[in-house]
Design a protein around this motif. Structure first.
Motif, mmCIF file in Angstrom:
data_model
loop_
_atom_site.group_PDB
_atom_site.id
_atom_site.type_symbol
_atom_site.label_atom_id
_atom_site.label_comp_id
_atom_site.label_asym_id
_atom_site.label_seq_id
_atom_site.Cartn_x
_atom_site.Cartn_y
_atom_site.Cartn_z
ATOM 1 N N UNK A 112 -31.004 13.694 45.416
ATOM 2 C CA UNK A 112 -30.000 14.610 44.868
ATOM 3 C C UNK A 112 -29.222 15.221 46.032
ATOM 4 N N UNK A 113 -27.922 15.309 45.865
ATOM 5 C CA UNK A 113 -27.101 15.923 46.890
ATOM 6 C C UNK A 113 -26.808 15.043 48.090
ATOM 7 N N UNK A 114 -27.164 13.768 48.026
ATOM 8 C CA UNK A 114 -26.908 12.849 49.144
ATOM 9 C C UNK A 114 -26.266 11.576 48.587
ATOM 10 N N UNK A 151 -33.698 6.724 67.514
ATOM 11 C CA UNK A 151 -32.886 6.197 66.419
ATOM 12 C C UNK A 151 -33.758 5.992 65.185
ATOM 13 N N UNK A 152 -34.930 5.377 65.373
ATOM 14 C CA UNK A 152 -35.831 5.118 64.242
ATOM 15 C C UNK A 152 -36.339 6.415 63.631
ATOM 16 N N UNK A 153 -36.581 7.434 64.466
ATOM 17 C CA UNK A 153 -37.041 8.722 63.938
ATOM 18 C C UNK A 153 -35.954 9.372 63.089
ATOM 19 N N UNK A 154 -34.701 9.278 63.537
ATOM 20 C CA UNK A 154 -33.586 9.827 62.752
ATOM 21 C C UNK A 154 -33.392 9.040 61.460
ATOM 22 N N UNK A 155 -33.570 7.734 61.551
ATOM 23 C CA UNK A 155 -33.444 6.895 60.362
ATOM 24 C C UNK A 155 -34.506 7.274 59.328
ATOM 25 N N UNK A 156 -35.728 7.468 59.791
ATOM 26 C CA UNK A 156 -36.796 7.905 58.880
ATOM 27 C C UNK A 156 -36.447 9.249 58.260
ATOM 28 N N UNK A 157 -35.921 10.166 59.060
ATOM 29 C CA UNK A 157 -35.554 11.493 58.555
ATOM 30 C C UNK A 157 -34.552 11.391 57.418
ATOM 31 N N UNK A 158 -33.500 10.596 57.595
ATOM 32 C CA UNK A 158 -32.487 10.462 56.551
ATOM 33 C C UNK A 158 -33.081 9.896 55.269
ATOM 34 N N UNK A 159 -33.983 8.946 55.394
ATOM 35 C CA UNK A 159 -34.576 8.339 54.198
ATOM 36 C C UNK A 159 -35.574 9.275 53.525
ATOM 37 N N UNK A 160 -36.285 10.056 54.330
ATOM 38 C CA UNK A 160 -37.211 11.024 53.735
ATOM 39 C C UNK A 160 -36.459 12.075 52.931
ATOM 40 N N UNK A 161 -35.263 12.426 53.382
ATOM 41 C CA UNK A 161 -34.470 13.404 52.640
ATOM 42 C C UNK A 161 -34.115 12.891 51.245
ATOM 43 N N UNK A 162 -33.995 11.563 51.096
ATOM 44 C CA UNK A 162 -33.650 10.994 49.795
ATOM 45 C C UNK A 162 -34.809 11.095 48.809
ATOM 46 N N UNK A 212 -34.320 17.667 74.832
ATOM 47 C CA UNK A 212 -33.197 16.875 75.336
ATOM 48 C C UNK A 212 -32.018 16.873 74.366
ATOM 49 N N UNK A 213 -32.095 17.716 73.333
ATOM 50 C CA UNK A 213 -31.016 17.836 72.348
ATOM 51 C C UNK A 213 -30.663 16.484 71.713
ATOM 52 N N UNK A 214 -31.709 15.709 71.400
ATOM 53 C CA UNK A 214 -31.524 14.414 70.743
ATOM 54 C C UNK A 214 -31.245 14.578 69.255
ATOM 55 N N UNK A 215 -31.785 15.628 68.648
ATOM 56 C CA UNK A 215 -31.761 15.756 67.188
ATOM 57 C C UNK A 215 -30.920 16.939 66.712
ATOM 58 N N UNK A 216 -30.455 17.783 67.658
ATOM 59 C CA UNK A 216 -29.730 18.989 67.268
ATOM 60 C C UNK A 216 -28.461 18.673 66.482
ATOM 61 N N UNK A 217 -27.719 17.646 66.918
ATOM 62 C CA UNK A 217 -26.464 17.326 66.240
ATOM 63 C C UNK A 217 -26.696 16.913 64.794
ATOM 64 N N UNK A 218 -27.734 16.104 64.555
ATOM 65 C CA UNK A 218 -28.018 15.660 63.195
ATOM 66 C C UNK A 218 -28.492 16.831 62.336
ATOM 67 N N UNK A 219 -29.341 17.701 62.904
ATOM 68 C CA UNK A 219 -29.806 18.875 62.162
ATOM 69 C C UNK A 219 -28.613 19.771 61.808
ATOM 70 N N UNK A 220 -27.706 19.956 62.773
ATOM 71 C CA UNK A 220 -26.510 20.763 62.495
ATOM 72 C C UNK A 220 -25.656 20.132 61.406
ATOM 73 N N UNK A 221 -25.509 18.813 61.462
ATOM 74 C CA UNK A 221 -24.708 18.117 60.461
ATOM 75 C C UNK A 221 -25.287 18.320 59.066
ATOM 76 N N UNK A 222 -26.598 18.377 58.972
ATOM 77 C CA UNK A 222 -27.258 18.566 57.680
ATOM 78 C C UNK A 222 -27.159 20.009 57.191
#
Length: 735
Positions: free
Chosen positions: A170-172, A502-513, A526-536
């Motif tokens: 929902x919402x994605x 990349x795989x960790x972010x991919x898993x995150x997006x799918x878990x949200x579904x 290392x600010x690897x995930x901050x941009x994606x968290x902000x986008x969400x």
């Protein structure tokens, strides 16, 4: 990470025919003698002009009859089977009465079906593999009737899983649509799913002592002999089913008896009309898997890997494996072995007198002695074992190609096989779960050897969770639900650029579904995930001393002021503790990403806090993903090993170096270590690879894939809230 598969010794084909002069069997003498005798009769009754030509022609015919072996069968066998084939009635397989959990076939045998869920054999350590093989062998020791085992492959259908995702998400919208198309594309790639059945039959008039098992209350109410015999069949079938189910469950397998709609569907699927050719079988009036082509095992190599049918089930195309195991009574087995030993001794003497090689005969003699010794010590049983392998497809050319791959795989394993030429109708009935075993091409062997055919070795596909990748060995998608594990945590380990982030972010997006109320927190040096968290829509907070962090948002990330600037690991430890406190106050599912986990692992207080969080994460409905540049960051420390012990999921991506501590912890062979160093990274291939191990579920090499939408979100997440146009095609982009 895959353990070496246990090898099982297999006996030769023990029924060695006696050969005169070391070359000719009694049947060979007849084959050469009949034309000569016929020629002599012709010459005596009606002398031709040139009798020498008649005798010469007869000699050539006899020689050809002896020597020519089309499809590795003698001409008389082929002709005899062809005559039988022409007169054999073929057509639909009729069954009756499937509403009580069993059915009756055309031969009046009552049949019941057990469906067995597979266990991932390859991820078991050698000791566990041997124990599983012994347990499977013990099943043969405990039964006194044939056991029919069918491993059947069908086209993979992920419709139920796609509907599950669409219901949860929902919402994605765009992300969900892209993922749904990806799931559909997996089904369109010719992937297969394997279902395992154990079929139990009781034939009419052959219930024997089973009739004594019928309760007197039933027997007294039944008048005529036919009804009593039917009751004996039913009672015997129930007894056999209960016994086999108990034995299979004792081996740690999940077993369900088919009944009602499930049994109805099973019968309808297999009770098709069929037509047969000399080498083919075809379903009549059906396009689904209409073409079938079979072989049966004639003789095994000296050793085969435990669960050898798995190798056949993994070839490109659909293959069914049928195994029939019928234990022999000890007395009958002893007599048969003694007879075979006498024949072998006689043949051995002939070979010695003719100066021929005796190595194979001596080996057969030793094998017979070994089996006799096992029987004398009551350590095993002797069984008649048959294996039939069938390639099938709705397209004839595709079936032919699958069959060619099948026989090449058999050649690789040095398994000798035969085609049931002019006996395709018999093979079709043997490999059909609704009928018996009219092909009757069994081998005599000890039960432990038959147990090498352990069929329940495939891994199934869960109907909940997310796709973590596609198994490279059989191209099957690996769908897992982390919240179904005994602990929900996972470690991702690999060099920079290997694709772990990349795989960790991919898993995150799918878990949200599939988990729409999921909370996501990250410690991100290392600010690897901050941009994606902000986008969400999440919040980013700066790590520092004596800082109180807010976790009011569903998505939060803790980052240093400058990327990579984190002089004190105490800031990470404090942030992690506050995350734990926030997660423990909320019963919703929480995913916590810990990047640069080596910083915690190299610090004593960090290792302690990390370990404590992992130990207690399950109690707070929390899944931790720890990301590090090498597995040695865990395995070099006792506390690190303790953390891995409590993480069911372990993902190894490309490593420059596999250390001794890694080899020791993961029990890696030299070949496995080289495999880890050779995994594709995404920089040198259009995809990335990983070795995924989940306790008691999966041990596989995966290819990691993303959809266009997922890829765009991951790559362009730094442009927060940027509208990403939806892809108009279901094109899948490999990382």
């Amino acid at each position: 990470m895959t353990k070496d598969t246990v090898q099982t010794g297999m006996p030769s084909r023990l029924n060695t025919p006696i050969r005169f002069f070391g070359y000719f069997t009694p049947k060979d003498i007849i084959r050469m003698g009949v034309p000569a005798a016929a020629a002599h009769a012709v010459v005596q009754t009606a002398p031709p002009v040139h009798p020498g030509l008649v005798y010469g022609a007869a000699g050539l015919i006899g020689l050809a009859w002896w020597r020519l072996r089309p499809y590795r069968q003698t001409l008389d066998n082929l002709i005899g089977n062809f005559v039988r084939y022409l007169g054999e009635s073929r057509g639909s397989i009729e069954v009756e009465g499937r509403e009580l959990g069993y059915f009756s076939g055309a031969d009046s045998a009552l049949t019941a079906v057990l469906e067995v869920d597979p266990t991932h054999l390859e991820m078991q350590k050698p000791g566990r593999q041997k124990a599983l093989r012994a347990t499977y062998r013990d099943i043969f020791k405990s039964v006194d009737h044939p056991v029919h085992v069918y491993s059947c492959q069908q086209d993979l259908d992920l419709d139920d899983y796609r509907e599950y995702v669409e219901e949860k998400a929902t919402g994605h919208g765009e992300l969900q649509e892209s993922y749904s198309r990806y799931v559909d594309s997996l089904s369109d790639r010719g992937l297969t799913a394997t279902t395992h059945y154990v079929v139990i039959r009781v034939e009419k008039g052959k219930t024997g002592w089973l009739s004594s098992w019928v309760p007197d209350t039933i027997r007294n109410r039944v008048g005529d002999d036919n009804e009593q015999d039917h009751c004996s069949q039913v009672s015997g079938l129930i007894r056999r089913c209960k016994h086999l189910r108990t034995e299979l469950e004792a081996a740690g397998l999940n077993v369900d008896g088919l009944a009602g709609d499930q049994l109805e569907e099973f019968v309808e699927t297999n009770s098709h009309s069929f037509s047969t050719g000399v080498t083919w079988t075809q379903k009549a009036g059906s396009d689904a898997d209409g073409y079938r082509k079979s072989v049966y095992v004639h003789e095994f190599a000296n050793n085969v890997p435990l669960g050898w049918p798995l190798s056949m089930l993994r070839i490109d195309g659909k293959v069914d494996v049928t195994q029939v195991i019928e234990p022999r009574k000890t007395g009958d087995a002893v007599k048969t072995l003694e007879k075979l030993k006498r024949k072998q001794d006689a043949e051995l003497s002939t070979h010695i007198s003719n100066g021929r090689s005796t190595s194979k005969l001596r080996r057969i003699g030793e094998e017979i002695d070994q089996i006799q010794d096992l029987l004398a010590k009551q350590e095993d049983v002797v069984v008649d074992y048959e294996a039939v392998l069938t390639a099938h497809s709705e397209d004839k050319q595709e079936c032919r190609e699958t069959f060619e791959r099948l026989v090449r795989r058999l050649d690789t394993l040095q398994i000798d096989y035969r085609q049931p030429v002019t006996r395709t109708d018999l093979a079709a009935r043997t490999e059909n779960p609704l009928t018996g075993d009219p092909l009757d091409e069994s081998l005599l062997m000890p039960g432990i050897s038959a147990a090498a055919g352990f069929p329940f070795a495939t891994h199934g596909i869960e109907d909940i969770g997310v796709v973590y990748g596609v198994d490279s060995s059989d191209r099957t998608p690996v769908v897992l639900d982390r919240w179904g594990w005994k602990s929900h945590s996972m470690a991702r380990m690999g060099v920079t650029g290997s694709g772990k982030s990349y795989a960790a972010k991919l898993e995150l997006l799918r878990l949200l579904l599939v988990h729409p109320n999921l909370q996501v927190y990250a410690v991100d040096p290392k600010q690897e995930y901050a941009a994606l968290i902000n986008y969400l829509g999440g919040t980013a907070q700066t790590l520092g001393s004596d800082t109180e962090y807010s976790f009011d948002s569903d998505y939060a990330v803790l980052v240093p002021e400058d990327r990579g600037d984190l002089e004190s690991v105490e800031h990470m430890v404090d942030g992690l503790k506050q995350m734990y406190s926030a997660a423990s106050r909320d019963d919703r599912k929480t995913l916590i990403l810990i990047d640069e986990a080596k910083r915690l692992l190299e610090h004593e207080a960090g290792r302690h806090a990390f370990n404590q969080f992992v130990l207690e994460a399950r109690d707070t409905n929390t899944a931790i993903t720890a990301i590090s540049q090498s597995a040695r960051h865990f395995t070099d420390y006792r506390e690190g090993r303790d953390i891995l012990d409590n993480m069911p999921g372990k993902v190894l991506m490309n490593h420059d170096n596999v250390t001794e501590s890694m080899r020791d912890y993961f029990d890696l062979s030299q070949q496995e270590a080289q495999k880890i160093q050779g995994l594709a990274t995404g920089d040198d291939a259009p995809y990335s690879e990983s070795l995924l191990k989940v306790s008691d579920q999966v041990d596989a090499k995966l290819r990691v894939q993303s959809t266009d939408k997922e890829h765009d979100l991951i790559i362009s997440a730094s442009e927060a809230r940027r509208t990403v146009s939806d892809s108009s095609a279901a094109t899948i982009r490999n990382q």
